[in-house]
Design an enzyme around this catalytic site. Structure first.
Site, mmCIF file in Angstrom:
data_model
loop_
_atom_site.group_PDB
_atom_site.id
_atom_site.type_symbol
_atom_site.label_atom_id
_atom_site.label_comp_id
_atom_site.label_asym_id
_atom_site.label_seq_id
_atom_site.Cartn_x
_atom_site.Cartn_y
_atom_site.Cartn_z
ATOM 1 N N ARG A 159 -15.154 9.821 4.921
ATOM 2 C CA ARG A 159 -14.652 8.519 4.535
ATOM 3 C C ARG A 159 -14.467 8.539 3.021
ATOM 4 N NH1 ARG A 159 -13.277 7.945 8.955
ATOM 5 N NH2 ARG A 159 -13.934 6.430 10.529
ATOM 6 N N GLU A 203 -7.806 3.027 0.993
ATOM 7 C CA GLU A 203 -6.586 3.342 1.734
ATOM 8 C C GLU A 203 -5.783 2.067 1.999
ATOM 9 O OE1 GLU A 203 -7.845 5.467 5.253
ATOM 10 O OE2 GLU A 203 -9.091 6.788 4.030
ATOM 11 N N HIS A 254 -4.890 9.930 6.009
ATOM 12 C CA HIS A 254 -5.915 9.702 7.036
ATOM 13 C C HIS A 254 -5.400 10.042 8.432
ATOM 14 C CE1 HIS A 254 -9.812 7.300 8.022
ATOM 15 N NE2 HIS A 254 -9.639 8.325 8.821
#
Lengths: 313, 313
Positions: free
Chosen positions: B232, B261, B279
């Site tokens: 993460r 993000e 991602h």
């Protein structure tokens, strides 16, 4: 050994050039304006040629160098050397096997992941700011895909070993079946292509393997299939490959080599299912130094009348 | 089950959305102009929340949904869910372990190869026509490099298995040592970073692991070290990483996740030693379908009073 003339066919590695300059009388063929006069003037002093994947020793060059004793190649591929002529004239030939096996195999896996998971396209997507507008599309899983290898030599086996860690079933085509190996053998490249998801070219380039990946093979590989070429450009019938990709008859391709390097068909530049590399298979600092040391070691062994380190002929 | 209200936290997968729409009364939270009014109005009908890596169920949302019985996450990471609050209120929580392990591990290896062998840069080099002017620079060999993994769970083990096929010595840091594996354990992340060439983040994001890769760890990894993040964004102190990369205090980075993000620090866009992905760790057609089926399966099991497929709480 300062008086021994070594002809370097093209630029290939600064460290190698430096070392050859120190130990021998180095001639840099690419800096010579008039190649035939040069050869005429220097033919009696040149006893060795250092070649690579781009340029080596064809019949014409060999004939022009009557004192040529050894061709030491800065590559494992021998397709730029007229081996028959060397045999005929008793000229020794060496190459650089083993030291580059891992790098080339690593690159093959890198190309597979880059093509299937669209790594380069994804990276472009982020850098262009597009991610702020929406997620990237879904791609295709690599683990478990069937990998078919043309040529199960050192490099082919190293690719198989790596792909197995991704649970990829391995199959292959080779001149002869290798029953001691656990992988599935196919007696033709077309059958191999029809069966597998990812087809990898890992055999040497010879008259027999020229265009070994042709229209039939490409069609058998199909719209979900991916071609990976870490061998030589001429293994693949390039115009056929380009139209297959364009027309979506082939799913994708990862190419480190091309028929007319450094020219790459520009129709490929607009495609998002190809990854195009500038022949970097063995192009790491570590490996190029190991290859250079092998070239130097082979040349020294020859001129000191010791056994060659990695002779081919 | 059509009268059961399911709140989908954000867009995540058309197939999942479709199926939830068919089987339940689906509320698309991102389409709601006034979220608090909406929650007020629907607080009695919403019994399930479907979240993902981007948005889940924080304390505020949980409090606003008194009939909430289950949070089914379309991810394996649980950092967007207030687990303590769920425990307190007896709310079940499920995630999507195992089905995405291979894709994420494949991506980690893909990032390692892309960074060390400059795959994306090389592809850009070819497409821009630069290869006609000269060979690409030499890069760094992957085989044999020391790989250090933070978090040796399902994903960490899958990465280790793949890296072993590249003869990479494996070491790790974990909350507790795992003597049944033969990998080398380091009791701190700094020591792990000091002793590996490639540091991979593969642990869950919790209060304890937030910024687990900080300045000290980045310095320990050093100018030849490479950081790979498939965990993460908040695992890494991002401003520290960016300045380390710009100042070349760290060798390179392959990042699939970022602190905010889809915002990515633009200072990274001009660097040639980073690979930036939007991602996409589990982003393949195959895996997202499996993840969606798990979410659907868990919700159905819950409302049919059967055992949950992949319960966390």
């Amino acid at each position: 050994m300062d008086s021994i003339g070594v002809l370097m066919a093209c630029p290939m590695n600064s460290y190698l050039e430096q070392q050859l300059d120190k130990r021998f009388k180095l001639f840099r063929f690419w800096t010579v304006p008039d190649k035939s006069s040069f050869l005429n003037s220097n033919k009696d002093s040149i006893q060795a040629v250092a070649g690579n994947a781009t340029a080596g020793a064809d019949a014409e060059l060999i004939e022009a160098l009557p004192k040529l004793e050894i061709v030491a190649n800065f590559s494992v591929g021998l397709d730029k050397i007229d081996l028959a002529k060397c045999k005929e004239k008793g000229i020794r030939v060496t190459n650089t096997p083993d030291v580059l096996t891992e790098d080339v195999a690593d690159l093959a896996i890198g190309l597979m992941l880059a093509v299937l998971r669209k790594l380069c396209e994804s990276d472009r997507y982020v850098r262009s700011g597009k991610w702020k507008k929406g997620d990237y599309m879904l791609t295709t899983k690599f683990t478990g895909k069937k990998v078919g290898i043309i040529g199960l030599g050192r490099i082919g086996m190293a690719i198989a070993k790596r792909a197995e860690a991704f649970s990829c079933p391995i199959s292959y085509y080779s001149r002869n079946e290798k029953p001691e190996i656990n992988y599935k053998y196919y007696p033709s490249v077309v059958e191999l292509a029809a069966y597998c998801d990812i087809l990898v070219v890992a055999c040497p380039l010879t008259k027999e393997t020229h265009h070994i990946v042709n229209r039939d093979v490409i069609n058998a590989l199909g719209p979900k299939g991916v071609l990976i070429n870490i061998g030589r450009g001429p293994h693949v019938e390039e115009p056929e490959l380009v139209s297959a990709l364009f027309e979506h008859r082939l799913g994708g391709a990862g190419l480190d080599v091309f028929e007319n390097e450094p020219y790459v068909p520009e129709e490929l530049f607009g495609l998002d299912n190809v990854v195009l590399l500038p022949h970097v298979g063995s192009g790491t600092v570590e490996t190029r130094e190991a290859m250079a040391d092998l070239v130097i070691g082979n040349l020294e062994a020859h001129f000191q009348k010791k056994p060659l380190l990695t002779p081919v002929v | 089950m059509e009268s059961i209200g399911v709140l989908m936290a954000c867009p995540m997968n058309p197939y999942l959305e479709q199926e939830l729409d068919k089987r339940f009364t689906l509320h698309r939270f991102w389409k709601v102009p006034e979220k608090s009014t909406f929650l007020s109005t629907h607080s009695n009908s919403i019994r399930a929340v479907v979240g993902n890596a981007f948005a889940g169920a924080d304390a505020q949302l949980i409090e606003a949904l008194p009939k909430l019985e289950i949070v089914a996450s379309f991810s394996v990471g649980l950092d967007k869910i207030d687990l303590a609050k769920c425990k307190e209120k007896g709310i079940r929580v499920t995630n999507t372990p195992d089905v995405l392990t291979e894709d994420v591990a494949d991506l980690a290896i893909g990032l390692i190869l892309a960074v060390l062998r400059n795959l994306c840069e090389c592809d850009r080099y070819v497409r821009s026509g630069k290869w006609k002017k000269g060979s690409y620079m030499l890069t760094t060999k992957f085989t044999g490099k020391r790989v250090g993994i933070i978090g040796l769970g399902r994903i960490g083990m899958a990465i280790a298995k793949r890296a072993e096929a590249f003869s990479c010595p494996i070491s790790y840091h974990s909350r507790t040592e795992k003597p049944e594996t033969k990998y080398k354990y380091y009791p701190s992340v700094v020591e792990l970073a000091a002793n590996c060439d490639i540091l991979v983040i593969a642990c869950s994001l919790t209060e304890e692991t937030r910024h687990i890769v900080n300045r000290k760890v980045i310095d320990a990894l050093g100018a030849e070290g490479v950081l790979i993040n498939i965990g993460r964004g908040p695992h890494v102190d991002e401003p520290e990483l960016v300045s380390a990369l710009v100042e070349r205090r760290i060798g390179g980075a392959g990042l699939d996740v970022f602190e905010h993000e889809p915002e990515v620090p633009e200072e990274l866009f001009g660097l040639d030693n980073v690979v930036l992905l939007p991602h996409v760790g589990s982003g393949t057609v195959e895996t997202r379908k499996d993840m969606a089926d798990l979410v659907l399966g868990n919700l159905e099991a819950h409302f049919l009073k059967k055992p949950l497929l992949t319960p966390v709480i």
